[in-house]
Design an enzyme around this catalytic site. Structure first.
Site, PDB file in Angstrom:
ATOM      1  N   LYS A 196       0.651  -1.334  -0.252  1.00  0.00           N
ATOM      2  CA  LYS A 196      -0.141   0.039  -0.287  1.00  0.00           C
ATOM      3  C   LYS A 196       0.721   1.007   0.080  1.00  0.00           C
ATOM      4  O   LYS A 196       0.709   1.859  -0.403  1.00  0.00           O
ATOM      5  CB  LYS A 196      -0.880   0.412   1.382  1.00  0.00           C
ATOM      6  N   ARG A 206      -9.557   0.514   9.573  1.00  0.00           N
ATOM      7  CA  ARG A 206      -9.064  -0.506   9.678  1.00  0.00           C
ATOM      8  C   ARG A 206     -10.286  -1.522  10.111  1.00  0.00           C
ATOM      9  O   ARG A 206     -10.179  -2.645  10.687  1.00  0.00           O
ATOM     10  CB  ARG A 206      -7.623  -0.867  10.116  1.00  0.00           C
ATOM     11  N   ARG A 211      12.244  -5.886   4.962  1.00  0.00           N
ATOM     12  CA  ARG A 211      11.884  -4.981   5.191  1.00  0.00           C
ATOM     13  C   ARG A 211      12.596  -3.715   5.882  1.00  0.00           C
ATOM     14  O   ARG A 211      12.785  -4.566   6.909  1.00  0.00           O
ATOM     15  CB  ARG A 211      10.154  -4.165   5.074  1.00  0.00           C
ATOM     16  N   ARG A 257      11.555  -3.235  11.482  1.00  0.00           N
ATOM     17  CA  ARG A 257       9.884  -2.418  12.309  1.00  0.00           C
ATOM     18  C   ARG A 257      10.032  -3.102  13.344  1.00  0.00           C
ATOM     19  O   ARG A 257       9.863  -4.565  12.984  1.00  0.00           O
ATOM     20  CB  ARG A 257       9.404  -2.016  11.416  1.00  0.00           C
ATOM     21  N   ARG A 274      -0.394  -9.558  13.317  1.00  0.00           N
ATOM     22  CA  ARG A 274      -1.356  -8.515  12.466  1.00  0.00           C
ATOM     23  C   ARG A 274      -2.064  -9.034  11.370  1.00  0.00           C
ATOM     24  O   ARG A 274      -3.554  -8.543  11.033  1.00  0.00           O
ATOM     25  CB  ARG A 274      -0.369  -7.696  11.793  1.00  0.00           C
TER      26      ARG A 274
HETATM   27  P1  AMP Z   1       0.697   0.406   9.332  1.00  0.00           P
HETATM   28  O1  AMP Z   1       1.874   0.737   8.900  1.00  0.00           O
HETATM   29  O2  AMP Z   1      -0.177   0.432   8.441  1.00  0.00           O
HETATM   30  O3  AMP Z   1       1.328  -1.234   9.129  1.00  0.00           O
HETATM   31  O4  AMP Z   1       0.498  -0.199  10.897  1.00  0.00           O
HETATM   32  C1  AMP Z   1       1.365   0.064  11.712  1.00  0.00           C
HETATM   33  C2  AMP Z   1       0.295   0.163  13.310  1.00  0.00           C
HETATM   34  O5  AMP Z   1      -0.068   1.408  13.726  1.00  0.00           O
HETATM   35  C3  AMP Z   1      -0.808  -1.054  13.111  1.00  0.00           C
HETATM   36  O6  AMP Z   1      -0.181  -2.160  13.186  1.00  0.00           O
HETATM   37  C4  AMP Z   1      -1.520  -0.408  14.308  1.00  0.00           C
HETATM   38  O7  AMP Z   1      -1.291  -1.040  15.494  1.00  0.00           O
HETATM   39  C5  AMP Z   1      -1.811   0.812  14.286  1.00  0.00           C
HETATM   40  N1  AMP Z   1      -3.255   1.422  13.290  1.00  0.00           N
HETATM   41  C6  AMP Z   1      -2.404   1.903  11.851  1.00  0.00           C
HETATM   42  N2  AMP Z   1      -3.371   2.762  11.216  1.00  0.00           N
HETATM   43  C7  AMP Z   1      -4.806   1.868  12.158  1.00  0.00           C
HETATM   44  C8  AMP Z   1      -5.884   1.971  12.354  1.00  0.00           C
HETATM   45  N3  AMP Z   1      -6.220   2.753  11.410  1.00  0.00           N
HETATM   46  N4  AMP Z   1      -6.578   1.782  13.355  1.00  0.00           N
HETATM   47  C9  AMP Z   1      -5.850   1.780  14.382  1.00  0.00           C
HETATM   48  N5  AMP Z   1      -5.055   1.249  14.324  1.00  0.00           N
HETATM   49  C10 AMP Z   1      -4.395   1.516  12.972  1.00  0.00           C
END
Ligand code: AMP
Length: 220
Positions: free
Chosen positions: A13, A88, A127, A160, A171
Site C-alpha cells: 500500500k 481498518r 523490509r 520495524r 497483524r
Molecule cells: P501500518 O503502518 O499501516 O501497518 O500500521 C502500523 C500499526 O499502526 C498497526 O499495526 C496498528 O497498530 C496501528 N494502526 C495504523 N492504522 C490504524 C488504524 N486505522 N486503526 C487502528 N490502528 C492502526
C-alpha cells in the site's frame, strides 16, 4: 479523487500510495506513519499507541479517528487524498463516511491489494526503514546501495519492531478478523476493485492508473 487503499500489512500500500501521490498530486494519509511519528515524539497519544502497535493490535478507533478527522480538514485534502491503512474497522469506515459527508465529500474508489499470507511474511521479513529520515527499503526488491545503510542520510537501517515474524502473524490475524470485512462493505457500495498485489510493481501501477482514470473495464 478520494481513494482508500485496502490490503494486509506488506501488501504494498505504501509503495503504491507514493506512486499515486506523484502521478495524481494528492496527499497520502497513512495512519501508521502518523502513529509512528507520535510514538517517536512520545506525545501522550504516542505513548498510548506504542505498546498496542508493538503487539500488532489496533489502536482504539476514537484515537485514530481523531487523527484522521484533523488531517482531512487540512486544505491539501481539498483536491483529493489517499487513505493508506485507514479505515481498518467497520466503525472507522462508518465514521469516515460521516466526516466526509459533513464537508460534501465521499470516497470515489477503494482498491484492494490482494496478497497471500505466505508471501506477506516473506516480504515483510526483508523490509528495512531508516530511523532518521523514514525512507523504506527491501533487502531483495529495493536494497540500499551500501548494505544496511540509508542512501539518503547514511543512518543504519532498522527493522520495524512490528515487522518481527510473530508480530506480523498477529497483524495478519487482526487484518482477517477486523479489516477484511471492509471489502464486503465497500463492494456493496459499488466502490471496490481488486488488484493482484503479488504482480510486479509496474503492473500494479498500470492497473491502479486504469482504475483511477476510469478505464478498468471492470463491472462496478
Ligand atoms: P501500518 O503502518 O499501516 O501497518 O500500521 C502500523 C500499526 O499502526 C498497526 O499495526 C496498528 O497498530 C496501528 N494502526 C495504523 N492504522 C490504524 C488504524 N486505522 N486503526 C487502528 N490502528 C492502526
Amino acid at each position: 479523487m478520494n481513494l482508500i487503499l485496502l490490503g494486509p500489512p506488506g501488501a504494498g500500500k505504501g509503495t503504491q500510495a507514493k506512486f499515486i501521490v506523484t502521478t495524481f498530486h494528492i496527499p497520502q494519509i497513512s495512519t501508521g506513519d502518523m502513529l509512528r511519528a507520535a510514538v517517536k515524539e512520545q506525545t501522550p497519544l504516542g505513548m498510548v499507541a506504542q505498546k498496542i502497535m508493538e503487539s500488532g493490535g489496533l489502536v482504539p478507533d476514537e484515537v485514530v479517528l481523531g487523527l484522521v478527522r484533523e488531517r482531512l480538514s487540512l486544505p491539501d485534502c481539498n483536491s483529493g487524498f489517499i487513505l493508506d491503512g485507514f479505515p481498518r474497522t467497520l466503525p472507522q469506515a462508518n465514521e469516515l463516511a460521516v466526516i466526509l459527508s459533513a464537508s460534501g465529500k465521499k470516497i470515489n474508489h477503494v482498491v484492494s491489494l490482494d496478497v497471500n499470507n505466505t508471501d506477506i511474511i516473506q516480504r515483510i521479513s526483508g523490509r528495512r526503514t531508516c530511523p532518521s529520515c523514514g525512507k523504506g527499503y527491501h533487502l531483495l526488491n529495493d536494497p540500499p546501495r551500501i548494505s544496511d545503510v540509508c542512501d539518503s542520510c547514511g543512518t543504519k537501517l532498522v527493522q520495524r519492531e512490528d515487522d518481527q515474524e510473530e508480530t506480523v502473524k498477529n497483524r495478519l490475524a487482526v487484518y482477517d478478523l477486523q479489516t477484511s470485512p471492509l471489502k464486503a462493505y465497500y463492494d456493496e457500495a459499488g466502490l471496490l476493485r481488486h488488484i493482484d498485489g503479488s504482480a510486479p510493481i509496474q503492473v500494479i501501477q498500470a492497473r491502479i492508473r486504469d482504475i483511477l482514470e476510469g478505464q478498468s473495464g471492470d463491472n462496478p
